[in-house]
Enzyme design. Structure first.
Site, PDB file in Angstrom:
ATOM      1  N   SER A 167       0.836  -1.195   0.000  1.00  0.00           N
ATOM      2  CA  SER A 167       0.000   0.000   0.000  1.00  0.00           C
ATOM      3  C   SER A 167       0.873   1.249   0.000  1.00  0.00           C
ATOM      4  O   SER A 167       1.927   1.264   0.645  1.00  0.00           O
ATOM      5  CB  SER A 167      -0.890  -0.020   1.245  1.00  0.00           C
ATOM      6  OG  SER A 167      -1.917   0.910   1.153  1.00  0.00           O
TER       7      SER A 167
ATOM      8  N   GLN B  13       1.168   6.142  -6.788  1.00  0.00           N
ATOM      9  CA  GLN B  13      -0.068   6.860  -6.477  1.00  0.00           C
ATOM     10  C   GLN B  13       0.099   8.339  -6.830  1.00  0.00           C
ATOM     11  O   GLN B  13       1.089   8.960  -6.438  1.00  0.00           O
ATOM     12  CB  GLN B  13      -0.384   6.719  -4.985  1.00  0.00           C
ATOM     13  CG  GLN B  13      -1.723   7.297  -4.572  1.00  0.00           C
ATOM     14  CD  GLN B  13      -1.947   7.178  -3.064  1.00  0.00           C
ATOM     15  OE1 GLN B  13      -1.288   7.853  -2.283  1.00  0.00           O
ATOM     16  NE2 GLN B  13      -2.880   6.327  -2.664  1.00  0.00           N
TER      17      GLN B  13
ATOM     18  N   TYR C 256      -7.848  14.054   1.272  1.00  0.00           N
ATOM     19  CA  TYR C 256      -7.082  14.869   0.341  1.00  0.00           C
ATOM     20  C   TYR C 256      -8.008  15.406  -0.748  1.00  0.00           C
ATOM     21  O   TYR C 256      -9.205  15.160  -0.733  1.00  0.00           O
ATOM     22  CB  TYR C 256      -5.889  14.070  -0.190  1.00  0.00           C
ATOM     23  CG  TYR C 256      -4.949  13.670   0.934  1.00  0.00           C
ATOM     24  CD1 TYR C 256      -4.435  14.624   1.804  1.00  0.00           C
ATOM     25  CD2 TYR C 256      -4.616  12.337   1.166  1.00  0.00           C
ATOM     26  CE1 TYR C 256      -3.610  14.280   2.861  1.00  0.00           C
ATOM     27  CE2 TYR C 256      -3.781  11.981   2.218  1.00  0.00           C
ATOM     28  CZ  TYR C 256      -3.282  12.958   3.068  1.00  0.00           C
ATOM     29  OH  TYR C 256      -2.477  12.614   4.113  1.00  0.00           O
TER      30      TYR C 256
ATOM     31  N   ARG D 290       1.361  -1.192   7.200  1.00  0.00           N
ATOM     32  CA  ARG D 290       2.334  -1.247   8.290  1.00  0.00           C
ATOM     33  C   ARG D 290       2.999  -2.611   8.441  1.00  0.00           C
ATOM     34  O   ARG D 290       4.142  -2.701   8.882  1.00  0.00           O
ATOM     35  CB  ARG D 290       1.655  -0.829   9.606  1.00  0.00           C
ATOM     36  CG  ARG D 290       1.328   0.657   9.659  1.00  0.00           C
ATOM     37  CD  ARG D 290       0.504   0.995  10.903  1.00  0.00           C
ATOM     38  NE  ARG D 290       0.286   2.430  11.032  1.00  0.00           N
ATOM     39  CZ  ARG D 290      -0.679   3.098  10.424  1.00  0.00           C
ATOM     40  NH1 ARG D 290      -1.517   2.474   9.619  1.00  0.00           N
ATOM     41  NH2 ARG D 290      -0.815   4.403  10.603  1.00  0.00           N
TER      42      ARG D 290
END
Length: 352
Positions: A22, A99, A181, A322
């Protein structure tokens, strides 16, 4: 055979497994340029066996950065450094994606080790922009509401950044429309109180995202996958909901979006999020039922947990965040746990 370690084909691209790194900001760039840290960070996850690595949010304009440490794609000079990282990832059998992002009203912040608070123009920050002049939280500067010219610039910036992604050799683009965002700020009625064609109705609030997707797809090769990350729920009454996400999904599929990365939250600073293992998986399951591929993300930390999500058809890809920071070699260990035979880097085979 383990579904987690079975290949999957999206457009012309075949991933060797269903594990995705990710996008996670490293705050280690200078003026948008990647550093040695990025080569080591992404390179170790590629050698660790992750099928697809989506590099952190790359700002499409300087004012679209979350912090001064964000990587960027607003200038052709950013291409070469990113290309070196891409080449290393591909040499080790993984696929490189990136991204594209604009931080909107959550831009102009100090990097986390310096406190993470929003910077003023006097101390190295810059004027933020948003759908309206509503700050993210008390004490933040009021963002400047984007006018028509500003909106056109945002769309063009995404398109030009996508062209640079292609030149750098990436195989996947993910458009960031989550976590409070800019693009998600437009989706949400909590941050978008505009009265023009970009505010009010669902159709109007989704307009900017749709324009960005169309423009990115116009320059991104048709055989290359295009993902969109959304906040499937804002966890707040009156905000964007999973029902909205389900409604959005067919619109994105019709625009040749291949997969929706189903995250949540980020636009309401005090939202009560019930974070627990797999807490966002129901979102990927609900969106997937519309007929588009989805990625599940959020407190997925175990091999059997990830396998079950795929077997139960709640997602098509597993996005790890994570857990891959803690363990770059999670795929090698997970394969052993699930009884799957996968290649190790030649240099590491003595430890297999």
């Amino acid at each position: 055979m383990s579904k987690l370690f079975s290949p999957i084909t999206i457009k012309s691209l075949t991933l060797k497994n269903r594990l995705v790194m990710s996008p996670m900001c490293q705050y280690s760039a200078t003026d948008g340029f990647v550093s040695d840290w990025h080569m080591v960070h992404y390179g170790s996850r590629a050698s660790g066996g992750t099928g697809l690595l989506i590099m952190e949010a790359a700002a499409v304009s300087p004012e679209g950065r979350i912090t001064p440490g964000d990587i960027g794609l607003w200038n052709d000079s950013h291409i070469a450094g990113l290309g070196r990282v891409v080449n290393f990832i591909h040499q080790h059998g993984s696929v490189a994606g990136i991204q594209l992002a604009h931080a909107g009203r959550k831009a102009s912040c100090a990097i986390p080790k310096d406190g993470g608070k929003q910077l003023t123009e006097k101390n190295g920050g810059w004027q933020t922009v948003a759908p309206a002049n509503i700050p993210f939280m008390e004490g933040d500067m009021a963002p400047m509401a984007l006018n028509k010219e500003g909106l056109r610039n945002v769309v063009e910036n995404f398109r030009h950044a996508a062209e640079r992604v292609r030149m750098a050799g990436f195989k996947v683009i993910e458009i960031h429309s989550a976590h409070g965002y800019l693009l998600q700020e437009f989706l949400s009625p909590l941050s978008n109180n505009r009265t023009d064609e970009y505010g009010g109705s669902f159709e109007n609030r989704t307009r900017l995202l749709i324009e960005v997707v169309k423009n990115v797809r116009s320059v991104w090769p048709s055989e290359n996958p295009l993902f969109v990350r959304i906040s499937s729920s804002e966890w707040t009454e009156g905000g964007w909901s999973v029902e909205d996400s389900v409604k959005l999904a067919p619109l994105l599929k019709d625009l040749d979006v291949d997969l929706i990365d189903c995250s949540s939250g980020g636009n309401v600073y005090n939202a009560q999020i019930p974070a627990r293992p797999g807490y966002q998986v129901p979102f990927s399951e609900a969106v997937r039922k519309t007929g588009i591929m989805t990625g599940a993300v959020g407190l997925i930390t175990g091999a059997r947990q990830a396998e079950a999500i795929l077997v139960e058809e709640k997602a098509d890809l597993i996005f790890l965040g994570r857990e891959l920071l803690r363990n770059p070699y999670f795929p090698l260990n997970a394969a052993k746990e699930l009884g799957a035979e996968i290649p190790w880097p030649e240099q590491y085979t003595r430890a297999k």
